[in-house]
Design a protein around this motif. Structure first.
Motif, short mmCIF file in Angstrom:
data_model
loop_
_atom_site.label_atom_id
_atom_site.label_comp_id
_atom_site.label_asym_id
_atom_site.label_seq_id
_atom_site.Cartn_x
_atom_site.Cartn_y
_atom_site.Cartn_z
N THR A 1 -3.99 -4.72 5.62
CA THR A 1 -2.82 -3.90 5.87
C THR A 1 -3.23 -3.82 7.77
O THR A 1 -1.89 -2.60 8.67
CB THR A 1 -3.49 -2.42 5.20
OG1 THR A 1 -4.83 -2.27 5.63
CG2 THR A 1 -3.28 -2.17 4.01
N LEU B 1 0.64 -1.04 -0.25
CA LEU B 1 0.06 -0.10 -0.10
C LEU B 1 1.09 0.86 0.20
O LEU B 1 1.90 1.39 0.68
CB LEU B 1 -1.25 -0.24 1.03
CG LEU B 1 -1.97 1.20 1.43
CD1 LEU B 1 -2.73 1.07 0.44
CD2 LEU B 1 -2.35 1.01 2.44
N THR C 1 4.73 1.40 2.07
CA THR C 1 4.60 1.32 3.61
C THR C 1 4.91 -0.40 4.42
O THR C 1 4.66 -0.33 5.38
CB THR C 1 2.86 0.77 3.70
OG1 THR C 1 1.99 0.58 3.37
CG2 THR C 1 2.53 3.05 3.60
N TRP D 1 -3.38 11.44 8.83
CA TRP D 1 -4.46 11.09 8.08
C TRP D 1 -5.01 12.11 7.31
O TRP D 1 -4.93 11.78 5.95
CB TRP D 1 -5.82 10.07 7.98
CG TRP D 1 -4.99 8.67 7.52
CD1 TRP D 1 -5.44 7.65 9.32
CD2 TRP D 1 -4.93 7.69 6.89
NE1 TRP D 1 -5.23 6.69 8.62
CE2 TRP D 1 -5.19 6.90 7.68
CE3 TRP D 1 -5.09 7.71 5.46
CZ2 TRP D 1 -4.91 5.55 6.40
CZ3 TRP D 1 -4.76 6.87 4.58
CH2 TRP D 1 -4.84 6.04 5.38
N LEU E 1 -4.44 6.73 -2.04
CA LEU E 1 -3.65 5.77 -1.86
C LEU E 1 -3.62 5.02 -3.25
O LEU E 1 -4.45 5.44 -4.11
CB LEU E 1 -4.04 4.76 -0.89
CG LEU E 1 -4.32 5.53 0.83
CD1 LEU E 1 -5.48 4.16 1.54
CD2 LEU E 1 -3.28 5.36 1.33
N THR E 2 -2.46 4.27 -3.21
CA THR E 2 -2.28 3.79 -4.86
C THR E 2 -1.57 2.12 -3.75
O THR E 2 -1.12 2.21 -3.13
CB THR E 2 -1.28 4.57 -5.49
OG1 THR E 2 -1.82 3.98 -6.82
CG2 THR E 2 0.13 5.10 -5.89
N PRO F 1 -8.78 8.57 0.68
CA PRO F 1 -9.68 7.78 1.82
C PRO F 1 -10.97 7.67 1.78
O PRO F 1 -11.10 6.75 2.31
CB PRO F 1 -8.59 8.61 2.92
CG PRO F 1 -7.23 9.10 2.19
CD PRO F 1 -7.92 9.67 0.41
N ALA G 1 0.88 5.03 0.18
CA ALA G 1 0.55 6.98 0.91
C ALA G 1 0.97 7.75 0.08
O ALA G 1 2.73 8.21 -0.47
CB ALA G 1 0.58 7.34 2.33
N PRO H 1 -9.60 2.85 5.60
CA PRO H 1 -7.93 2.43 5.04
C PRO H 1 -7.33 2.45 5.72
O PRO H 1 -6.70 1.99 5.18
CB PRO H 1 -8.44 4.08 4.82
CG PRO H 1 -9.08 4.82 6.01
CD PRO H 1 -10.08 4.12 6.05
N ILE I 1 -2.83 13.74 3.58
CA ILE I 1 -3.00 11.76 3.29
C ILE I 1 -3.67 12.34 2.15
O ILE I 1 -4.97 12.24 2.26
CB ILE I 1 -3.38 11.43 3.59
CG1 ILE I 1 -1.99 10.18 4.39
CG2 ILE I 1 -3.39 9.42 2.37
CD1 ILE I 1 -0.57 10.35 4.13
N VAL J 1 -0.23 3.72 8.89
CA VAL J 1 0.02 4.74 7.66
C VAL J 1 0.38 6.62 8.43
O VAL J 1 1.10 6.85 8.38
CB VAL J 1 -0.76 5.03 6.33
CG1 VAL J 1 -0.75 6.71 5.94
CG2 VAL J 1 -1.56 4.33 5.45
#
Ligand code: ZN
Length: 290
Positions: A216, A130, A244, A147, A153-154, A191, A132, A197, A150, A223
């Protein structure tokens, strides 16, 4: 919101479809885009623009997913975290770290979600991750506020040349930065699109055989905690990315070890985000032989 890089142009993926998009430069009359990387520098303004778009009147166009490029093509900093899943620490025979085990993947190793990647040797391993993306500068941020920094996410692959990674002591960064060793995509998902997430299924498969299958929620440093730990040391800049860490199931920890072979295709996915496809080729020198 899903933000893609379609042939170098920032593209909003239409809700409910994976192959229709809106060109952001056209939709904004040139205010935003077409460059994707620059959007992260003005993320709050861009989010406000997208929130005001009328999706019923947007001009969408169909595209072929193979034309997608990395949705974060040129981050200033790439952070990557080792031994950050309990399942991976166990298979590697390592104690859980008390600080994030951090290295970099040099940005020129970034490639797109449907890339062909050359294998430099026979010791290249897979690591679903994952990833961020920072959307607001983070400097000494508390974990509770992580968060908020951020953008989204990809999906990433932390391809790893285990021989080079462990040569000369342990020079993780170079062994994880061969050409094409940092595939990203297919897009960045904000997110708010995800139910939780902090608990996403993720995995990868070689030619259809699943080799990693984790969640995750197994992360040692999640994250938001990573934003806190890293930004305590150095500011995180808009458009930076954080790999991550990877769950159990990598090749080197298998008995016998298994590594990627020319001709194999690796599919890598994260729940709620998408799937990337990486196809491997022999080194150019070998292909020209004979
Ligand atoms: Zn990794």
């Amino acid at each position: 919101m899903r933000l893609a890089n379609l042939g170098g142009r920032a593209t909003l993926i239409a809700p409910g479809g994976d192959d229709r998009g809106v060109d952001i430069a056209e939709a904004s009359g040139g205010k935003f885009g077409p460059d994707v990387q620059g959007l992260y520098d003005e993320w709050d303004a861009f989010r406000a623009f997208v929130a005001d778009l009328d999706s019923s009147t947007m001009a969408t166009a169909t595209f072929d997913q193979v034309n997608l490029c990395a949705p974060v093509p040129a981050p200033r900093q790439v952070f990557a975290i080792g031994i950050n899943y309990r399942s991976h620490a166990a298979e590697a025979g390592m104690d859980l770290p008390t600080v994030p085990a951090t290295f970099t993947k040099f940005p020129a190793s970034i490639t797109g979600p449907f890339a062909d990647v050359e294998l430099p040797n026979g010791t290249v391993d897979w690591e679903v991750e994952l990833v961020a993306v920072i959307g607001r500068r983070a400097d000494r941020v508390a974990a509770a506020d992580g968060w908020a920094h951020i953008a989204g996410l990809t999906v990433g692959q932390d391809l790893s040349d285990r021989h080079l990674q462990l040569a000369a002591g342990a020079q993780f960064s170079l062994g994880k930065s061969h050409r094409g060793f940092t595939p990203l995509g297919p897009w960045v998902v904000t997110p708010d699109e995800l139910d939780d997430p902090d608990d996403l299924a993720l995995g990868c498969a070689i030619d259809g055989e699943t080799v990693q299958d984790g969640r995750t929620s197994d992360l040692v440093f999640g994250v938001s905690q990573l934003v806190a730990e890293l930004s305590a040391v150095v500011p995180l800049l808009p458009g930076d990315i954080i790999f991550t860490g990877t769950p159990g199931g990598v090749g080197f920890a298998r008995k016998p070890p298994r590594f990627l072979q020319p001709g194999e295709t690796l599919e890598t996915w994260v729940e709620g985000i998408g799937t990337i496809h990486t196809r491997f080729a022999a080194p150019a020198g070998d292909r020209h032989a004979g």
